[in-house]
Design a protein around this motif. Structure first.
Motif, PDB file in Angstrom:
ATOM      1  N   GLN A   1      31.338   6.963  55.043  1.00  0.00           N
ATOM      2  CA  GLN A   1      30.993   7.384  53.686  1.00  0.00           C
ATOM      3  C   GLN A   1      31.471   8.815  53.473  1.00  0.00           C
ATOM      4  O   GLN A   1      31.260   9.670  54.315  1.00  0.00           O
ATOM      5  CB  GLN A   1      29.476   7.300  53.490  1.00  0.00           C
ATOM      6  N   VAL A   2      32.117   9.048  52.337  1.00  0.00           N
ATOM      7  CA  VAL A   2      32.635  10.377  52.068  1.00  0.00           C
ATOM      8  C   VAL A   2      31.500  11.362  51.865  1.00  0.00           C
ATOM      9  O   VAL A   2      30.435  11.022  51.338  1.00  0.00           O
ATOM     10  CB  VAL A   2      33.553  10.339  50.832  1.00  0.00           C
ATOM     11  N   GLN A   3      31.711  12.584  52.308  1.00  0.00           N
ATOM     12  CA  GLN A   3      30.751  13.674  52.120  1.00  0.00           C
ATOM     13  C   GLN A   3      31.354  14.680  51.149  1.00  0.00           C
ATOM     14  O   GLN A   3      32.530  15.040  51.264  1.00  0.00           O
ATOM     15  CB  GLN A   3      30.452  14.367  53.444  1.00  0.00           C
ATOM     16  N   GLY A  16      31.240  36.236  31.902  1.00  0.00           N
ATOM     17  CA  GLY A  16      31.549  36.408  33.312  1.00  0.00           C
ATOM     18  C   GLY A  16      32.340  35.247  33.888  1.00  0.00           C
ATOM     19  O   GLY A  16      32.706  34.298  33.178  1.00  0.00           O
ATOM     20  N   SER A  17      32.581  35.320  35.194  1.00  0.00           N
ATOM     21  CA  SER A  17      33.396  34.316  35.887  1.00  0.00           C
ATOM     22  C   SER A  17      32.715  33.864  37.175  1.00  0.00           C
ATOM     23  O   SER A  17      31.951  34.619  37.781  1.00  0.00           O
ATOM     24  CB  SER A  17      34.769  34.903  36.239  1.00  0.00           C
ATOM     25  N   LEU A  18      33.026  32.663  37.559  1.00  0.00           N
ATOM     26  CA  LEU A  18      32.614  32.106  38.846  1.00  0.00           C
ATOM     27  C   LEU A  18      33.722  31.190  39.352  1.00  0.00           C
ATOM     28  O   LEU A  18      34.486  30.628  38.559  1.00  0.00           O
ATOM     29  CB  LEU A  18      31.329  31.279  38.723  1.00  0.00           C
ATOM     30  N   ARG A  19      33.775  31.032  40.666  1.00  0.00           N
ATOM     31  CA  ARG A  19      34.713  30.094  41.278  1.00  0.00           C
ATOM     32  C   ARG A  19      33.932  29.127  42.148  1.00  0.00           C
ATOM     33  O   ARG A  19      33.294  29.541  43.125  1.00  0.00           O
ATOM     34  CB  ARG A  19      35.749  30.817  42.128  1.00  0.00           C
ATOM     35  N   LEU A  20      33.990  27.870  41.801  1.00  0.00           N
ATOM     36  CA  LEU A  20      33.317  26.832  42.563  1.00  0.00           C
ATOM     37  C   LEU A  20      34.284  26.209  43.569  1.00  0.00           C
ATOM     38  O   LEU A  20      35.482  26.130  43.323  1.00  0.00           O
ATOM     39  CB  LEU A  20      32.788  25.739  41.635  1.00  0.00           C
ATOM     40  N   SER A  21      33.724  25.764  44.690  1.00  0.00           N
ATOM     41  CA  SER A  21      34.503  25.076  45.712  1.00  0.00           C
ATOM     42  C   SER A  21      33.861  23.739  46.040  1.00  0.00           C
ATOM     43  O   SER A  21      32.641  23.580  45.940  1.00  0.00           O
ATOM     44  CB  SER A  21      34.576  25.913  46.986  1.00  0.00           C
ATOM     45  N   CYS A  22      34.694  22.801  46.449  1.00  0.00           N
ATOM     46  CA  CYS A  22      34.218  21.475  46.839  1.00  0.00           C
ATOM     47  C   CYS A  22      35.023  21.037  48.053  1.00  0.00           C
ATOM     48  O   CYS A  22      36.256  20.970  47.993  1.00  0.00           O
ATOM     49  CB  CYS A  22      34.423  20.489  45.699  1.00  0.00           C
ATOM     50  N   VAL A  23      34.320  20.748  49.130  1.00  0.00           N
ATOM     51  CA  VAL A  23      34.966  20.240  50.335  1.00  0.00           C
ATOM     52  C   VAL A  23      34.650  18.754  50.462  1.00  0.00           C
ATOM     53  O   VAL A  23      33.490  18.347  50.344  1.00  0.00           O
ATOM     54  CB  VAL A  23      34.507  20.997  51.588  1.00  0.00           C
ATOM     55  N   VAL A  24      35.679  17.970  50.709  1.00  0.00           N
ATOM     56  CA  VAL A  24      35.551  16.511  50.775  1.00  0.00           C
ATOM     57  C   VAL A  24      35.939  16.038  52.159  1.00  0.00           C
ATOM     58  O   VAL A  24      37.012  16.404  52.667  1.00  0.00           O
ATOM     59  CB  VAL A  24      36.456  15.855  49.720  1.00  0.00           C
ATOM     60  N   SER A  25      35.103  15.237  52.771  1.00  0.00           N
ATOM     61  CA  SER A  25      35.422  14.708  54.102  1.00  0.00           C
ATOM     62  C   SER A  25      36.420  13.556  53.972  1.00  0.00           C
ATOM     63  O   SER A  25      36.605  12.986  52.903  1.00  0.00           O
ATOM     64  CB  SER A  25      34.147  14.229  54.800  1.00  0.00           C
ATOM     65  N   GLY A  26      37.049  13.235  55.092  1.00  0.00           N
ATOM     66  CA  GLY A  26      37.931  12.075  55.111  1.00  0.00           C
ATOM     67  C   GLY A  26      39.389  12.420  54.928  1.00  0.00           C
ATOM     68  O   GLY A  26      39.754  13.578  54.698  1.00  0.00           O
ATOM     69  N   ARG A  27      40.228  11.391  55.017  1.00  0.00           N
ATOM     70  CA  ARG A  27      41.674  11.598  55.043  1.00  0.00           C
ATOM     71  C   ARG A  27      42.378  11.238  53.746  1.00  0.00           C
ATOM     72  O   ARG A  27      43.592  11.397  53.650  1.00  0.00           O
ATOM     73  CB  ARG A  27      42.273  10.765  56.174  1.00  0.00           C
TER      74      ARG A  27
END
Length: 114
Positions: A1-3, A16-27
């Motif tokens: 299952q993907v994380q 103002g500003s913000l920078r969001l990040s998203c890390v996804v598991s798997g290939r």
């Protein structure tokens, strides 16, 4: 299952500003279209930006010209640069496939307030 793991939210003043990040598991990350979603208080989750495997992007009208979605396939990571933030951008931001998987990450809270 993907994380899916989102980060980068916070409290910011209007403009103002913000920078969001998203890390996804798997290939398969590099092969799929991904999106940033947000859920404002009392509202349904909505798709605000999409990035396809070829790097092309689409934005909701409400964020066009202010938000920029990008991806770094080598790190299975997607970003959302948010500039000129408005109070109506407040909500929990999630990442997922453009055709969402059934599981979601915990999201990251963005609050725009003076």
């Amino acid at each position: 299952q993907v994380q899916l793991v989102e980060s980068g939210g916070g409290l910011v003043q209007p403009g103002g500003s913000l920078r969001l990040s998203c890390v996804v598991s798997g290939r398969i990350f590099r092969l799929i279209a991904m999106g940033w979603y947000r859920q404002a208080p009392g509202k349904q989750r909505e798709l605000v930006a999409t990035i396809r495997s070829d790097g092309s992007t689409t934005y909701a009208d409400s964020v066009k010209g202010r938000f920029t979605i990008s991806r770094l396939n080598a790190k299975n990571t997607m970003y959302l640069q948010m500039n000129n933030l408005k109070p109506e951008d407040t909500g929990v931001y999630y990442c997922n496939r453009n055709d969402p998987w059934s599981n979601w990450g915990q999201g990251t809270q963005v609050t725009v307030s003076s």
